[in-house]
Design a protein around this motif. Structure first.
Motif, mmCIF file in Angstrom:
data_model
loop_
_atom_site.group_PDB
_atom_site.id
_atom_site.type_symbol
_atom_site.label_atom_id
_atom_site.label_comp_id
_atom_site.label_asym_id
_atom_site.label_seq_id
_atom_site.Cartn_x
_atom_site.Cartn_y
_atom_site.Cartn_z
ATOM 1 N N UNK A 245 0.852 -1.180 0.000
ATOM 2 C CA UNK A 245 0.000 0.000 0.000
ATOM 3 C C UNK A 245 0.891 1.234 0.000
ATOM 4 N N UNK A 246 0.314 2.361 -0.325
ATOM 5 C CA UNK A 246 1.072 3.605 -0.322
ATOM 6 C C UNK A 246 1.695 3.849 1.053
ATOM 7 N N UNK A 247 0.940 3.599 2.104
ATOM 8 C CA UNK A 247 1.468 3.803 3.456
ATOM 9 C C UNK A 247 2.607 2.836 3.767
ATOM 10 N N UNK A 248 2.528 1.598 3.262
ATOM 11 C CA UNK A 248 3.609 0.641 3.482
ATOM 12 C C UNK A 248 4.867 1.073 2.747
ATOM 13 N N UNK A 249 4.714 1.614 1.558
ATOM 14 C CA UNK A 249 5.872 2.116 0.806
ATOM 15 C C UNK A 249 6.505 3.271 1.567
ATOM 16 N N UNK A 250 5.679 4.217 1.989
ATOM 17 C CA UNK A 250 6.195 5.387 2.714
ATOM 18 C C UNK A 250 6.891 5.015 4.013
ATOM 19 N N UNK A 251 6.373 4.003 4.702
ATOM 20 C CA UNK A 251 6.878 3.672 6.024
ATOM 21 C C UNK A 251 7.959 2.611 6.066
ATOM 22 N N UNK A 252 8.345 2.049 4.912
ATOM 23 C CA UNK A 252 9.294 0.934 4.883
ATOM 24 C C UNK A 252 10.554 1.213 5.699
ATOM 25 N N UNK A 253 11.186 2.331 5.505
ATOM 26 C CA UNK A 253 12.462 2.626 6.168
ATOM 27 C C UNK A 253 12.310 2.785 7.682
#
Length: 67
Positions: free
Chosen positions: A34-42
């Motif tokens: 999800x967009x949030x998972x991409x943003x929060x990966x790091x």
């Protein structure tokens, strides 16, 4: 650095495969995050990243069976 218990890196590589296109549900068509998972990966811990990779495998398997 490797995890001596599991013999794998403490943090996995990003699941990004360079096809960064979101579908109507804001899920990446390349890596299924999800967009949030991409943003929060790091910001995820190593164990959280490994858990997300397992979830992505389940998502991919579910998509294949729905087709």
């Amino acid at each position: 650095m490797r995890n001596p218990v599991m013999d794998r890196p403490l943090r996995p590589m990003s699941p990004c495969i360079g096809i960064c296109t979101l579908d109507d549900d804001l899920v990446c068509m390349g890596c299924s995050r999800t967009l949030e998972e991409v943003r929060g990966w790091a910001r995820l811990t190593g164990p959280e990243q490994w858990a997300l990779l397992e979830e992505l495998k389940r998502r991919a398997a579910g998509q294949k069976t729905r087709s």
